[in-house]
Design an enzyme around this catalytic site. Sequence first.
Site: not given
Ligand code: PGA
Length: 259
Positions: A12, A14, A98, A100, A169, A175, A214
């Site tokens: 992803n 983003k 997601h 976010e 997640e 992140g 992460s």
């Molecule tokens: P990250 O993000 O690996 O940077 O923690 C995962 C995601 O949001 O899909």
Amino acid sequence: MNPARKPLIAGNWKMNAGGAAGCALAADVARGTTAHDRVEVLVAPPFTALAAVAHELSGTAVAVAAQNLHPKASGAYTGEVSGPMLLEAGATSVIVGHSERRALFGDSDAVVAEKVAAALAQGLRPIACVGETLEEREAGRTLEVVGRQLDAFVRLLAERPGFGVVAYEPVWAIGTGRTAGPEQAQEVHAALRARLAAVSPTLAQQTRILYGGSVKADNARALLAEADVDGALVGGAALDAAAFVAISAAAQALAGAPS
Ligand code: PGA
């Protein structure tokens, strides 16, 4: 991992790598994962790079996903992109719900369900995300929260078992560099699979449940080794081709290991 389900490693991106950088990244991912025949690999660039990345990846085994879609096929929805448009651009999957999107753009459980339904209606594979916040985890509400989020779309997935994908997640791990430990991830994945089984045993057996939050080259193997972790949804590390390829390599090795 379970031999009944082909692992899926999804990147992803983003709001990154939306132009020429995306094509270069995609080409590196394709080169690095050519031999990973036991793994399904996909990348999810921003809308602006979808068509170019799909073009770059044509003739390779790496698929393209979008990061969001509007539930309607067309109309007066300024700034939005629909399922048919994603398909035309070369996407075959779409990330839905997601955290976010849920936290920053108002994607409620009901909206997520509408988007999953729209994706399925268009023949786009939905990768539907669930996950608890740190506050919810600390209050002991993790399974209740992810269960509620899953219930919003689980019956839609049951219409085509094995097509849709679920991603767990934990919001506190995205992140942040904090990962759910393999046992923590497995506990939630097993609970999600039990919930799928309550709707249909076939759905539970065939649905891939990805872990995200992460995931890096150095923790992927331990997470993927868990029985109900069928792949990874990777954010930050997906922007580094070598790191992402290493995560796919971990899945390839485990998928070939005798169980
Ligand atoms: P990250 O993000 O690996 O940077 O923690 C995962 C995601 O949001 O899909």
